[in-house]
Design a protein around this motif. Sequence first.
Motif, PDB file in Angstrom:
ATOM      1  N   VAL A  18     -22.016 -12.790 -27.710  1.00 31.86           N
ATOM      2  CA  VAL A  18     -21.514 -11.479 -27.262  1.00 31.86           C
ATOM      3  C   VAL A  18     -19.983 -11.416 -27.362  1.00 31.86           C
ATOM      4  O   VAL A  18     -19.422 -10.469 -27.915  1.00 31.86           O
ATOM      5  CB  VAL A  18     -22.022 -11.179 -25.831  1.00 31.86           C
ATOM      6  N   GLU A  37     -12.327 -20.187 -25.256  1.00 33.17           N
ATOM      7  CA  GLU A  37     -13.675 -20.727 -25.087  1.00 33.17           C
ATOM      8  C   GLU A  37     -13.590 -22.102 -24.423  1.00 33.17           C
ATOM      9  O   GLU A  37     -12.839 -22.969 -24.869  1.00 33.17           O
ATOM     10  CB  GLU A  37     -14.377 -20.795 -26.458  1.00 33.17           C
ATOM     11  N   LEU A  38     -14.395 -22.242 -23.398  1.00 31.68           N
ATOM     12  CA  LEU A  38     -14.445 -23.484 -22.624  1.00 31.68           C
ATOM     13  C   LEU A  38     -14.811 -24.706 -23.483  1.00 31.68           C
ATOM     14  O   LEU A  38     -14.264 -25.788 -23.341  1.00 31.68           O
ATOM     15  CB  LEU A  38     -15.497 -23.265 -21.521  1.00 31.68           C
ATOM     16  N   ARG A  39     -15.780 -24.467 -24.378  1.00 31.89           N
ATOM     17  CA  ARG A  39     -16.313 -25.601 -25.152  1.00 31.89           C
ATOM     18  C   ARG A  39     -15.536 -25.806 -26.448  1.00 31.89           C
ATOM     19  O   ARG A  39     -14.636 -25.057 -26.782  1.00 31.89           O
ATOM     20  CB  ARG A  39     -17.782 -25.354 -25.486  1.00 31.89           C
ATOM     21  N   LEU A  58     -34.130 -17.644 -30.558  1.00 29.54           N
ATOM     22  CA  LEU A  58     -34.433 -16.456 -29.777  1.00 29.54           C
ATOM     23  C   LEU A  58     -34.825 -15.300 -30.669  1.00 29.54           C
ATOM     24  O   LEU A  58     -34.718 -15.375 -31.897  1.00 29.54           O
ATOM     25  CB  LEU A  58     -33.294 -16.102 -28.824  1.00 29.54           C
ATOM     26  N   ALA A  59     -35.317 -14.257 -30.016  1.00 28.55           N
ATOM     27  CA  ALA A  59     -35.797 -13.095 -30.762  1.00 28.55           C
ATOM     28  C   ALA A  59     -34.663 -12.087 -30.893  1.00 28.55           C
ATOM     29  O   ALA A  59     -34.146 -11.584 -29.895  1.00 28.55           O
ATOM     30  CB  ALA A  59     -36.979 -12.488 -30.011  1.00 28.55           C
ATOM     31  N   ARG A 121     -29.958 -19.364 -32.247  1.00 34.44           N
ATOM     32  CA  ARG A 121     -28.836 -18.819 -31.487  1.00 34.44           C
ATOM     33  C   ARG A 121     -27.510 -19.426 -31.928  1.00 34.44           C
ATOM     34  O   ARG A 121     -26.528 -18.720 -32.141  1.00 34.44           O
ATOM     35  CB  ARG A 121     -29.080 -19.071 -29.996  1.00 34.44           C
ATOM     36  N   LEU A 146     -11.164 -20.504 -18.415  1.00 30.15           N
ATOM     37  CA  LEU A 146     -10.513 -19.501 -17.563  1.00 30.15           C
ATOM     38  C   LEU A 146     -10.579 -19.989 -16.119  1.00 30.15           C
ATOM     39  O   LEU A 146     -11.669 -20.267 -15.607  1.00 30.15           O
ATOM     40  CB  LEU A 146     -11.221 -18.143 -17.682  1.00 30.15           C
ATOM     41  N   ASP A 328     -24.179 -11.607 -20.648  1.00 32.80           N
ATOM     42  CA  ASP A 328     -24.738 -12.264 -19.461  1.00 32.80           C
ATOM     43  C   ASP A 328     -23.772 -12.213 -18.279  1.00 32.80           C
ATOM     44  O   ASP A 328     -24.204 -12.248 -17.125  1.00 32.80           O
ATOM     45  CB  ASP A 328     -25.079 -13.731 -19.768  1.00 32.80           C
ATOM     46  N   GLY A 338     -37.090 -10.969 -24.262  1.00 33.84           N
ATOM     47  CA  GLY A 338     -36.314 -11.322 -25.451  1.00 33.84           C
ATOM     48  C   GLY A 338     -35.160 -10.366 -25.652  1.00 33.84           C
ATOM     49  O   GLY A 338     -34.824  -9.987 -26.772  1.00 33.84           O
ATOM     50  N   GLY A 340     -31.961 -10.530 -23.603  1.00 33.41           N
ATOM     51  CA  GLY A 340     -30.665 -10.898 -23.025  1.00 33.41           C
ATOM     52  C   GLY A 340     -29.531 -10.756 -24.024  1.00 33.41           C
ATOM     53  O   GLY A 340     -28.556 -10.040 -23.795  1.00 33.41           O
ATOM     54  N   MET A 341     -29.677 -11.429 -25.156  1.00 31.91           N
ATOM     55  CA  MET A 341     -28.606 -11.363 -26.156  1.00 31.91           C
ATOM     56  C   MET A 341     -28.567  -9.993 -26.827  1.00 31.91           C
ATOM     57  O   MET A 341     -27.486  -9.447 -27.092  1.00 31.91           O
ATOM     58  CB  MET A 341     -28.804 -12.448 -27.204  1.00 31.91           C
ATOM     59  N   ASN A 342     -29.745  -9.432 -27.067  1.00 32.00           N
ATOM     60  CA  ASN A 342     -29.781  -8.102 -27.701  1.00 32.00           C
ATOM     61  C   ASN A 342     -29.043  -7.075 -26.840  1.00 32.00           C
ATOM     62  O   ASN A 342     -28.268  -6.270 -27.348  1.00 32.00           O
ATOM     63  CB  ASN A 342     -31.236  -7.663 -27.908  1.00 32.00           C
TER      64      ASN A 342
HETATM   65  P1  FAD Z   1     -23.362 -17.096 -23.351  1.00 31.10           P
HETATM   66  O1  FAD Z   1     -24.241 -17.293 -24.523  1.00 31.10           O
HETATM   67  O2  FAD Z   1     -23.690 -17.816 -22.085  1.00 31.10           O
HETATM   68  O3  FAD Z   1     -21.877 -17.476 -23.797  1.00 31.10           O
HETATM   69  C1  FAD Z   1     -20.835 -17.558 -22.854  1.00 31.10           C
HETATM   70  C2  FAD Z   1     -19.716 -18.406 -23.426  1.00 31.10           C
HETATM   71  O4  FAD Z   1     -18.648 -18.437 -22.488  1.00 31.10           O
HETATM   72  C3  FAD Z   1     -20.133 -19.839 -23.649  1.00 31.10           C
HETATM   73  O5  FAD Z   1     -19.751 -20.233 -24.947  1.00 31.10           O
HETATM   74  C4  FAD Z   1     -19.382 -20.617 -22.568  1.00 31.10           C
HETATM   75  O6  FAD Z   1     -19.029 -21.922 -22.972  1.00 31.10           O
HETATM   76  C5  FAD Z   1     -18.159 -19.756 -22.367  1.00 31.10           C
HETATM   77  N1  FAD Z   1     -17.561 -19.885 -21.026  1.00 31.10           N
HETATM   78  C6  FAD Z   1     -18.203 -19.992 -19.836  1.00 31.10           C
HETATM   79  N2  FAD Z   1     -17.317 -20.095 -18.830  1.00 31.10           N
HETATM   80  C7  FAD Z   1     -16.085 -20.026 -19.389  1.00 31.10           C
HETATM   81  C8  FAD Z   1     -14.774 -20.094 -18.851  1.00 31.10           C
HETATM   82  N3  FAD Z   1     -14.535 -20.224 -17.533  1.00 31.10           N
HETATM   83  N4  FAD Z   1     -13.730 -20.015 -19.711  1.00 31.10           N
HETATM   84  C9  FAD Z   1     -13.916 -19.875 -21.047  1.00 31.10           C
HETATM   85  N5  FAD Z   1     -15.148 -19.821 -21.602  1.00 31.10           N
HETATM   86  C10 FAD Z   1     -16.230 -19.898 -20.787  1.00 31.10           C
HETATM   87  N6  FAD Z   1     -31.955 -13.325 -25.544  1.00 31.10           N
HETATM   88  C11 FAD Z   1     -32.501 -12.542 -26.511  1.00 31.10           C
HETATM   89  O7  FAD Z   1     -31.917 -11.508 -26.877  1.00 31.10           O
HETATM   90  N7  FAD Z   1     -33.682 -12.874 -27.108  1.00 31.10           N
HETATM   91  C12 FAD Z   1     -34.386 -13.986 -26.747  1.00 31.10           C
HETATM   92  O8  FAD Z   1     -35.459 -14.247 -27.303  1.00 31.10           O
HETATM   93  C13 FAD Z   1     -33.844 -14.826 -25.727  1.00 31.10           C
HETATM   94  N8  FAD Z   1     -34.486 -15.951 -25.347  1.00 31.10           N
HETATM   95  C14 FAD Z   1     -33.947 -16.756 -24.392  1.00 31.10           C
HETATM   96  C15 FAD Z   1     -34.648 -17.888 -23.986  1.00 31.10           C
HETATM   97  C16 FAD Z   1     -34.142 -18.697 -22.995  1.00 31.10           C
HETATM   98  C17 FAD Z   1     -34.913 -19.912 -22.564  1.00 31.10           C
HETATM   99  C18 FAD Z   1     -32.898 -18.384 -22.389  1.00 31.10           C
HETATM  100  C19 FAD Z   1     -32.331 -19.246 -21.308  1.00 31.10           C
HETATM  101  C20 FAD Z   1     -32.204 -17.254 -22.775  1.00 31.10           C
HETATM  102  C21 FAD Z   1     -32.722 -16.423 -23.763  1.00 31.10           C
HETATM  103  N9  FAD Z   1     -32.052 -15.253 -24.182  1.00 31.10           N
HETATM  104  C22 FAD Z   1     -32.595 -14.454 -25.148  1.00 31.10           C
HETATM  105  C23 FAD Z   1     -30.794 -14.850 -23.524  1.00 31.10           C
HETATM  106  C24 FAD Z   1     -29.580 -15.214 -24.357  1.00 31.10           C
HETATM  107  O9  FAD Z   1     -29.534 -16.595 -24.613  1.00 31.10           O
HETATM  108  C25 FAD Z   1     -28.336 -14.781 -23.601  1.00 31.10           C
HETATM  109  O10 FAD Z   1     -28.492 -13.469 -23.123  1.00 31.10           O
HETATM  110  C26 FAD Z   1     -27.124 -14.815 -24.492  1.00 31.10           C
HETATM  111  O11 FAD Z   1     -26.880 -16.133 -24.912  1.00 31.10           O
HETATM  112  C27 FAD Z   1     -25.913 -14.263 -23.737  1.00 31.10           C
HETATM  113  O12 FAD Z   1     -24.807 -14.332 -24.555  1.00 31.10           O
HETATM  114  P2  FAD Z   1     -23.353 -14.286 -23.931  1.00 31.10           P
HETATM  115  O13 FAD Z   1     -22.436 -14.439 -25.107  1.00 31.10           O
HETATM  116  O14 FAD Z   1     -23.218 -13.134 -23.028  1.00 31.10           O
HETATM  117  O15 FAD Z   1     -23.255 -15.563 -22.978  1.00 31.10           O
END
Ligand code: FAD
Length: 508
Positions: A18, A37-39, A58-59, A121, A146, A328, A338, A340-342
């Motif tokens: 995202v 990015e933390l990682r 993921l989907a 993913r 952060l 998230d 499916g 969360g990411m979408n």
């Molecule tokens: P994240 O992917 O959590 O990325 C956040 C980033 O921020 C990470 O890289 C992290 O290292 C970084 N970060 C964290 N804290 C800090 C900090 N303090 N400072 C700097 N950087 C930081 N979604 C779908 O759409 N379809 C699916 O089929 C699906 N299946 C899933 C199955 C499982 C088992 C799980 C657990 C989740 C699934 N999801 C699915 C959800 C999806 O994985 C998440 O919604 C998505 O990864 C969210 O993306 P994001 O970029 O918001 O957050």
Amino acid sequence: MPSQHKSQRYVVVGAGPVGSLAALYAAKRGFQVEIYELRADLRDPSTTPLNFTKSINLALSERGITAIKHANEPALLKSVMDSTIPMRGRMIHGRNAATGELYEAAQDYDVHGRAINAADRGGLNKQLLDCLADMPNVRFFFHHKLTGADFRRQKAWFEDRSSSTPKETEISFDFMIGADGAHSAARYHMMKYTQMDYQQEYIGTLWCEFQIMPRPGKTATDNSPDSMFKISPNHLHIWPGKRFMFIAIPSEDGTFTCTLFMPDEGYAKLDADPSQVPAFFDEYFPGVTDLIPPTELVASFKQNPHLPLISIKCTPYHFGSSGVIIGDAAHAMVPFYGQGMNAGLEDVRILFETLDKHSVTPSSTPQSRAAALAEYTATRTPDAHAINDLALANYVEMRASVLSRTYQLRKSLEEFLSVHVPQLGWHTKYSRVSFSNERYSHVIARSEYQGRMLSRMFVAVLLPAVAGVAWLVARYAGAARRGGGGGGVFQPVLDLVSRGLARVGLRR
Ligand code: FAD
């Protein structure tokens, strides 16, 4: 004071899918983008993804695809789509109670043949980072956590972990986009500046990953015995266990990433004696031990983390003109739709459409951004809350309702009307969520409306008809038992109706 002109500094926290897409949207609009990015950089081969043993599959469905499409990077969209596998439906696995035989029952997701897409993913994330790396106005800061943010003075603090002695750095920003996941630091700090309502729930279910390995020496990618895929690659496989669920999603290399969802106490029982894992699978997920050898099942159960599932709702998502949270960080949800990411990728599209609508550019004033952010929170909150609720409800559907006749009857009726009476605009809830960009809150409203209409139709038309037929069946069956000749010329019709009623569960 942070500048308001050409060099407006957009700071994105979190380089997950995202945050990376948000950085791309911002960079394409000419802002100076910095991603913290933390990682480590995911593209570095020595990096192990946080929380995941490999990288979760993921989907990816319509909303995510639309959001990537709107980044206007055709090569990115093509490379993302080329590395996905279409899944046209669920494949339900079970054992026939009468014969003891294993069965597979396919349930298409969509009567119009549309599919969701299995995506890696980590792979998707890397493709986004690659695209960003080519842009001159984007800078990456990996190993930066952060630790603090002042949204009034537009200052943020990061712990720079790139060397053996971490040091704190202070930066200023014009706009911060917090995309740092469920345990967001951006959200935590924003709460100090805005009256944010916040609600979180651990659902008492843990998940653990397993793998189905490819058939050795096979290269075909279809569903034949020569395929490297041991089960159909074009389905999301479900072993519904009522209180538990095991699912498998295909990967391009012929493996399936599988996930066991089970209440905490189930894990506690198996943790006490992991040698029971294969027997547990044989009881609740028949056929899995033919796909994953028992020793591997036990090893994965022991080695892979047992992780909780959290559902988070909050609002507002912004503070003034200086910050917003997305993905998230704003609405972590359980993974059963499916979405969360979408939904997170869709946040990016809607956020930037709203900023564009308010003419937010690198040379515009903070006031226009503040107005855009207020509108974003107002429109996005009901939708994000709606998909959180839908995702929670879908857990029951996936592990139990898919087996129910009422569920199947409603799905068939809605699909029938969608195909044969398209002017009604009826679609299943699933297809509205996964194959459209309709607002999630409208999906719930439309689905409730369709449910009410179906109940009324049932009461007004079907119930009297069913009662009449049932009466006829009873009458003629009684006559037949008394030797009165049964249904005569109507008998085949009555038999047919009787079997039909039994099939939909209205008569045994
Ligand atoms: P994240 O992917 O959590 O990325 C956040 C980033 O921020 C990470 O890289 C992290 O290292 C970084 N970060 C964290 N804290 C800090 C900090 N303090 N400072 C700097 N950087 C930081 N979604 C779908 O759409 N379809 C699916 O089929 C699906 N299946 C899933 C199955 C499982 C088992 C799980 C657990 C989740 C699934 N999801 C699915 C959800 C999806 O994985 C998440 O919604 C998505 O990864 C969210 O993306 P994001 O970029 O918001 O957050």
